[in-house]
Design an enzyme around this catalytic site. Structure first.
Site, PDB file in Angstrom:
ATOM      1  N   HIS A   1       0.838  -1.204   0.000  1.00 18.41           N
ATOM      2  CA  HIS A   1       0.000   0.000   0.000  1.00 18.41           C
ATOM      3  C   HIS A   1       0.876   1.258   0.000  1.00 18.41           C
ATOM      4  O   HIS A   1       0.640   2.193   0.761  1.00 18.41           O
ATOM      5  CB  HIS A   1      -0.939   0.013   1.216  1.00 18.41           C
TER       6      HIS A   1
ATOM      7  N   TYR B   1       3.821  -5.408   9.706  1.00 22.22           N
ATOM      8  CA  TYR B   1       3.749  -3.947   9.590  1.00 22.22           C
ATOM      9  C   TYR B   1       4.958  -3.313  10.279  1.00 22.22           C
ATOM     10  O   TYR B   1       5.522  -2.325   9.794  1.00 22.22           O
ATOM     11  CB  TYR B   1       2.445  -3.398  10.204  1.00 22.22           C
TER      12      TYR B   1
HETATM   13  C1  HEM Z   1      -0.936 -11.626   6.986  1.00 24.81           C
HETATM   14  C2  HEM Z   1      -1.602 -10.700   6.364  1.00 24.81           C
HETATM   15  C3  HEM Z   1      -1.082  -9.322   6.020  1.00 24.81           C
HETATM   16  C4  HEM Z   1       0.199  -8.872   5.867  1.00 24.81           C
HETATM   17  C5  HEM Z   1       1.487  -9.674   6.049  1.00 24.81           C
HETATM   18  C6  HEM Z   1       0.143  -7.463   5.540  1.00 24.81           C
HETATM   19  C7  HEM Z   1       1.244  -6.653   5.328  1.00 24.81           C
HETATM   20  C8  HEM Z   1       1.213  -5.278   5.219  1.00 24.81           C
HETATM   21  C9  HEM Z   1       2.343  -4.403   5.278  1.00 24.81           C
HETATM   22  C10 HEM Z   1       3.788  -4.858   5.416  1.00 24.81           C
HETATM   23  C11 HEM Z   1       1.915  -3.118   5.178  1.00 24.81           C
HETATM   24  C12 HEM Z   1       2.753  -1.844   5.237  1.00 24.81           C
HETATM   25  C13 HEM Z   1       2.803  -1.340   6.670  1.00 24.81           C
HETATM   26  C14 HEM Z   1       3.579  -0.045   6.883  1.00 24.81           C
HETATM   27  O1  HEM Z   1       4.734   0.098   6.421  1.00 24.81           O
HETATM   28  O2  HEM Z   1       3.053   0.856   7.577  1.00 24.81           O
HETATM   29  C15 HEM Z   1       0.492  -3.182   5.042  1.00 24.81           C
HETATM   30  C16 HEM Z   1      -0.346  -2.085   4.902  1.00 24.81           C
HETATM   31  C17 HEM Z   1      -1.721  -2.178   4.833  1.00 24.81           C
HETATM   32  N1  HEM Z   1      -2.494  -3.302   4.956  1.00 24.81           N
HETATM   33 FE1  HEM Z   1      -1.841  -5.179   5.209  1.00 24.81          FE
HETATM   34  N2  HEM Z   1      -1.164  -7.084   5.490  1.00 24.81           N
HETATM   35  C18 HEM Z   1      -1.945  -8.190   5.772  1.00 24.81           C
HETATM   36  C19 HEM Z   1      -3.311  -8.245   5.831  1.00 24.81           C
HETATM   37  C20 HEM Z   1      -4.147  -7.179   5.620  1.00 24.81           C
HETATM   38  C21 HEM Z   1      -5.578  -7.218   5.709  1.00 24.81           C
HETATM   39  C22 HEM Z   1      -6.422  -8.439   6.075  1.00 24.81           C
HETATM   40  C23 HEM Z   1      -6.016  -5.951   5.441  1.00 24.81           C
HETATM   41  C24 HEM Z   1      -7.412  -5.398   5.391  1.00 24.81           C
HETATM   42  C25 HEM Z   1      -8.325  -5.600   6.200  1.00 24.81           C
HETATM   43  C26 HEM Z   1      -4.862  -5.129   5.197  1.00 24.81           C
HETATM   44  C27 HEM Z   1      -4.896  -3.778   4.912  1.00 24.81           C
HETATM   45  C28 HEM Z   1      -3.811  -2.949   4.821  1.00 24.81           C
HETATM   46  C29 HEM Z   1      -3.899  -1.538   4.587  1.00 24.81           C
HETATM   47  C30 HEM Z   1      -5.167  -0.728   4.377  1.00 24.81           C
HETATM   48  C31 HEM Z   1      -2.588  -1.050   4.604  1.00 24.81           C
HETATM   49  C32 HEM Z   1      -2.148   0.376   4.388  1.00 24.81           C
HETATM   50  C33 HEM Z   1      -2.314   1.143   5.635  1.00 24.81           C
HETATM   51  C34 HEM Z   1      -1.782   2.523   5.424  1.00 24.81           C
HETATM   52  O3  HEM Z   1      -2.478   3.328   4.780  1.00 24.81           O
HETATM   53  O4  HEM Z   1      -0.673   2.776   5.884  1.00 24.81           O
HETATM   54  N3  HEM Z   1      -3.747  -5.898   5.324  1.00 24.81           N
HETATM   55  N4  HEM Z   1       0.080  -4.510   5.076  1.00 24.81           N
END
Ligand code: HEM
Ligand code: HEM
Lengths: 178, 361
Positions: free
Chosen positions: B65, B333
């Site tokens: 993202h 994260y």
């Molecule tokens: C094991 C499952 C998941 C992994 C490994 C993962 C991994 C990640 C990582 C590494 C980031 C970047 C974090 C940062 O640098 O701040 C991220 C951002 C994000 N993830 Fe996931 N994620 C997972 C599941 C999900 C799920 C289920 C959702 C939705 C319900 C989701 C929604 C988001 C959103 C919206 C962002 C962006 C948030 C922002 O605007 O900073 N993720 N995710």
């Protein structure tokens, strides 16, 4: 017959409690930052709580240290080994202070409050700021490895005295006698 | 008391030497073990984020993202969820929030309209015990239920490093081996992207618990449901890589953008730990209140760029279920956040306001 005293019961209790706590904290820290397992969330919460406890303990320990006299090392110990011992001891105390402090600051710099065992929260020391977070996060990791290296040397030297030389250095901390 | 200190136990010096070496070696081995030296091909947070970032990481940006924009506004609570949760935000009243709209993927300059998933994240009451960080996506469910399977899914979907093409056979084989992905694939087949970030539905996907005054807990999922009473939706410039961001900025010039935060309450037959199964439409829902977005900033200038929207930061009155996907998100994260934070520290390029004021939160 003059009895050279080892460490007091208070000093020994603090030493062994903290040894157990800090080694557990280091091992837990190393594994939890990698783990995607369901227990990771509780592990991090416990890590912060016990980390705060470690900070309280090291402060008590430093006060106790200031109030008590340190047992002498054996006379026959070469000066270089004495120096090594005091450098490592000093380094261990610095690490004992900096580990929990950098952890606490890292959390605040990420905009999070630190909860301690669900009982209370500690004051925020810094404003949220990603660069401060980076600084304290990297310090937490680097100091952890220096800490482990010093613990490794410390354990090696202590066991060498205890098992090979049997010169009372180990028993001063084990039983308080020399 | 004196005792014979040298060789009192005779020939055992060899034993004592052995003990010395064995103890030191054990400590060193334990250290390596906990540092992960022997964990083979276990999927760790580091490996997960390595896969997400690809072979050319975009330094200083989120590994997932990566492209997004900051928004801000307030949440107007209806008070209707207050009997389920003691969290301050659900008591009647206003709470300021800082938010971020984004698209899935690791590329901070990717074209908005090519992304398969759109996202909405927000945080309220920062740096207090009432802090709540939320990160939601457009799909209502996950395709798979564990981080290991999700890792394999991302591997299957990754383009071949040489041909730069996805392998349809690999993708087909993956979904065939994971029948639990049916609900997700059904959603995907029916989903028609809208012309605005403001017109999408965003889902918590994972379930959480609400805790009330009486100590009762209730499993819930939630979704941000867009208001559809816009005088008119600002036009979408389909030729722009930043189509969605520009559209939203335009929209906010004429009026605020609103979402209801609609909670679905599980009953005993729902498995709150499995994010692949939709809950029946007949489940009770509660409208907790409305998110009113009034302002925006580019992510390089707003505070949201520096924020880690870790969904495990929950206010008192809410807690995490044992859903393995949810539980894996914290470490992943944190790993992404650590990398981009350290890159910011080392290579500068402050995302804090330069000239432009920060988004207030
Ligand atoms: C094991 C499952 C998941 C992994 C490994 C993962 C991994 C990640 C990582 C590494 C980031 C970047 C974090 C940062 O640098 O701040 C991220 C951002 C994000 N993830 Fe996931 N994620 C997972 C599941 C999900 C799920 C289920 C959702 C939705 C319900 C989701 C929604 C988001 C959103 C919206 C962002 C962006 C948030 C922002 O605007 O900073 N993720 N995710
Ligand atoms: C004596 C006390 C402590 C020790 C020995 C310790 C040790 C460690 C170690 C070894 C790591 C892994 C570092 C790495 O792999 O880079 C770690 C991570 C961590 N520590 Fe500590 N720690 C202590 C206190 C604290 C305190 C007081 C807090 C917070 C209040 C804290 C918060 C954290 C967090 C959040 C992480 C994970 C960071 C991430 O996910 O990137 N620690 N700790």
């Amino acid at each position: 017959m003059s009895v050279t005293k080892g460490y007091s019961a208070v000093s020994r209790t603090l030493h062994w409690t903290m040894a157990l706590l800090l080694i557990s904290m280091l091992f837990l820290g190393l594994s939890m930052v990698q783990s995607l397992a369901v227990w990771q969330v509780e592990a991090v919460a416990l890590h912060k709580s016990f980390g705060f406890l470690a900070l309280v303990l090291v402060i008590i320990r430093l006060i106790n240290k200031a109030l008590s006299t340190k047992p002498e090392l054996p006379n026959e110990l070469p000066a270089i080994q004495r120096l090594a011992a005091s450098v490592i001891h000093c380094g261990l105390y610095i690490a004992m202070l900096l580990m929990p402090l950098s952890g606490w600051l890292m959390q605040n710099a990420d905009g999070r409050v630190v909860h301690v065992f669900g009982l209370f929260t500690v004051p925020n020391l810094v404003e949220a700021d990603i660069k401060y977070f980076a600084l304290f996060r990297e310090l937490h990791g680097i100091i952890a490895w220096l800490f482990l290296a010093m613990i490794f040397m410390h354990i090696s030297a202590a066991l060498y005295h205890g098992l090979i030389k049997q010169d009372g250095v180990m028993s001063a901390m084990l039983t308080g006698k020399k | 008391m004196t005792k014979d200190k040298h060789g009192s136990d005779g020939g055992s010096l060899i034993v004592r030497k052995f003990l010395l070496v064995a103890s030191i070696a054990s400590f060193a081995t334990a250290t390596l073990y906990f540092a992960g030296a022997f964990n083979g091909d276990t999927v760790t947070a580091q490996r997960f984020v390595d896969l997400q970032q690809g072979d050319k990481p975009h330094l200083g940006f989120r590994r997932a993202h990566a492209k997004g924009m900051c928004v801000s506004g307030h949440f107007e609570s209806t008070g209707e969820l207050a009997s389920y949760s003691t969290a301050a935000i659900f008591a009647q009243g206003h709470t300021e929030f800082l938010g971020r709209f984004s698209i899935a993927g690791n590329n901070p300059t990717a074209p908005d309209l090519k992304a398969p998933v759109r996202s909405f994240a927000f945080v309220v009451n920062p740096a207090t015990s009432q802090e709540w960080r939320v990160a939601m996506n457009t799909p209502p469910v996950m395709a798979v239920a564990t981080p290991d399977a999700f890792f394999q899914q991302l591997q299957a979907l990754s383009p071949d490093p040489i041909t730069k093409q996805r392998d349809p056979e690999k993708i087909k084989a993956f979904f065939k081996a994971h029948p639990e992905s049916k609900a997700f694939n059904d959603w995907k087949a029916a989903y028609v992207p809208t012309n605005s970030f403001a017109a999408e539905r965003y889902h918590s996907i994972n379930a959480f618990y609400l805790h009330n005054e009486q100590g009762e807990k209730q499993a819930v999922r939630w979704q941000a449901v867009p208001h559809d009473d816009y005088r008119e939706l600002a036009e979408l410039d389909k030729t722009s890589a930043d189509a969605l961001q520009k559209q939203l900025a335009q929209q906010l010039k004429s009026q605020s953008v609103k979402f209801d935060l609609l909670f679905t309450l599980a009953n005993n037959s729902d498995d709150e730990n499995n994010p692949t199964i939709p809950w029946p439409m007949t489940r009770k829902t509660v409208n907790a209140g409305t998110l009113v977005i009034t302002d925006w900033r580019p992510q390089a200038q707003g505070k949201c760029g520096e924020q880690n929207f870790d969904p495990l930061v929950l206010p008192a009155g809410m807690s995490a279920t044992a859903d393995p996907i949810l539980r894996a998100r914290g470490a992943a994260y944190a790993q992404s956040y650590r990398r981009r934070a350290t890159e910011k520290l080392l290579y500068g390029q402050s995302t804090n306001s330069q000239g432009e004021p920060n988004v207030s939160n």
